[in-house]
Design an enzyme around this catalytic site. Sequence first.
Site, PDB file in Angstrom:
ATOM      1  CG  ASN A  17      -1.813   0.862   1.410  1.00  0.00           C
ATOM      2  OD1 ASN A  17      -1.673   2.127   0.590  1.00  0.00           O
ATOM      3  ND2 ASN A  17      -2.181   1.566   2.099  1.00  0.00           N
ATOM      4  CE  LYS A  38       0.015   3.445   4.555  1.00  0.00           C
ATOM      5  NZ  LYS A  38      -0.625   3.365   5.748  1.00  0.00           N
ATOM      6  CG  HIS A  52      -6.232   0.939   4.713  1.00  0.00           C
ATOM      7  ND1 HIS A  52      -5.812   2.310   5.197  1.00  0.00           N
ATOM      8  CD2 HIS A  52      -5.353   0.393   4.588  1.00  0.00           C
ATOM      9  CE1 HIS A  52      -5.021   1.667   6.090  1.00  0.00           C
ATOM     10  NE2 HIS A  52      -3.786   0.670   5.429  1.00  0.00           N
ATOM     11  CD  GLU A 100      -3.330   4.978   6.193  1.00  0.00           C
ATOM     12  OE1 GLU A 100      -3.384   5.624   5.341  1.00  0.00           O
ATOM     13  OE2 GLU A 100      -2.579   4.671   6.997  1.00  0.00           O
ATOM     14  CD  GLU A 138      -3.526  -3.280   6.752  1.00  0.00           C
ATOM     15  OE1 GLU A 138      -2.828  -3.370   6.858  1.00  0.00           O
ATOM     16  OE2 GLU A 138      -4.286  -1.740   6.631  1.00  0.00           O
ATOM     17  N   GLY A 165       1.496   2.389  10.839  1.00  0.00           N
ATOM     18  CA  GLY A 165       2.768   3.401  11.043  1.00  0.00           C
ATOM     19  C   GLY A 165       3.169   4.008  12.160  1.00  0.00           C
ATOM     20  CB  SER A 222       4.617  -1.967  12.553  1.00  0.00           C
ATOM     21  OG  SER A 222       3.964  -0.075  12.085  1.00  0.00           O
TER      22      SER A 222
HETATM   23  C1  PEP Z   1      -1.068  -0.369   6.049  1.00  0.00           C
HETATM   24  O1  PEP Z   1      -0.446   0.927   5.127  1.00  0.00           O
HETATM   25  O2  PEP Z   1      -1.910  -0.906   5.482  1.00  0.00           O
HETATM   26  C2  PEP Z   1      -0.053  -0.926   6.239  1.00  0.00           C
HETATM   27  C3  PEP Z   1       0.027  -1.345   7.115  1.00  0.00           C
HETATM   28  O3  PEP Z   1       1.390   0.831   7.203  1.00  0.00           O
HETATM   29  P1  PEP Z   1       2.525   0.300   7.736  1.00  0.00           P
HETATM   30  O4  PEP Z   1       3.258  -1.425   6.915  1.00  0.00           O
HETATM   31  O5  PEP Z   1       3.706   1.393   7.760  1.00  0.00           O
HETATM   32  O6  PEP Z   1       2.323  -0.372   8.491  1.00  0.00           O
END
Ligand code: PEP
Length: 253
Positions: A10, A12, A97, A99, A167, A173, A210
């Site tokens: 992803n 973003k 997601h 976000e 997630e 993040g 992460s």
């Molecule tokens: C994501 O944006 O779906 C995600 C898991 O981000 P990160 O790996 O940076 O935590």
Amino acid sequence: MSKPLLFAANWKMHLHPGEAGTFLDRFLTLDVPRSGRTVVFFPPAVSLQTVAARLEGHDHLLVGAQDVHWESAGAFTGATSVPLARGAGASAALVGHSERRHLFGETDQETAQKVAAVLGGGLQAMLCVGETLDQREAGTTVAVVERQLAAALTGVAPQADLVVAYEPVWAIGTGRNATPEDANAVHRSIRELLVGLGLPRSTRILYGGSVKPENVAALVEQPEVDGVLVGGASLDPASWATICATMAGVPGD
Ligand code: PEP
């Protein structure tokens, strides 16, 4: 024997078409293709077509949209529909997601409409679910993902092209991630919830939050983890190629 794994990137709001092309040129020199592995890139909408064109001829390297509108066309300034994403080369779309849910106020009902639009439009839906830190600390993780899954997937046909990504919001993040055992336990609950909704036990469930080259192996070794959805560590070609090279044994082998 190694189990089939799905690796999803992803990006973003990063990597415009020129940067995406440079990324893929480097990634393709580092990547070692192997059977049973699929990699999906979710670039920003403006870079979909560039990524799709660069990946042509590379089986199992796919591209998807980060978000779609549920309407197929119309006066929705700034939005991307499923037909538009498909026309740019997408074969999948992320839906729900965290976000989108937490920064843009996407509701469970809107997520459901998007899942229906994605599946109805012939794309794979990668549905994201996960709890906040408060919800985890209150012990409501499974209740939260149950609500999100039921809202988005009630009535979805068993043969639907669906992937679920677990997630935990507090792990995205932040550099904090669920322990492999914790992730596995939530994945096991998600699998039972999917079965309760009439969906196949074999539905792939990815972990996201992460994920890095250093922790990916322990996560994908978990029997209920079918791959990973990665944000930050997918923005560097070398780290992403390392993640995509990870293999895991088949449970019970
Ligand atoms: C994501 O944006 O779906 C995600 C898991 O981000 P990160 O790996 O940076 O935590």
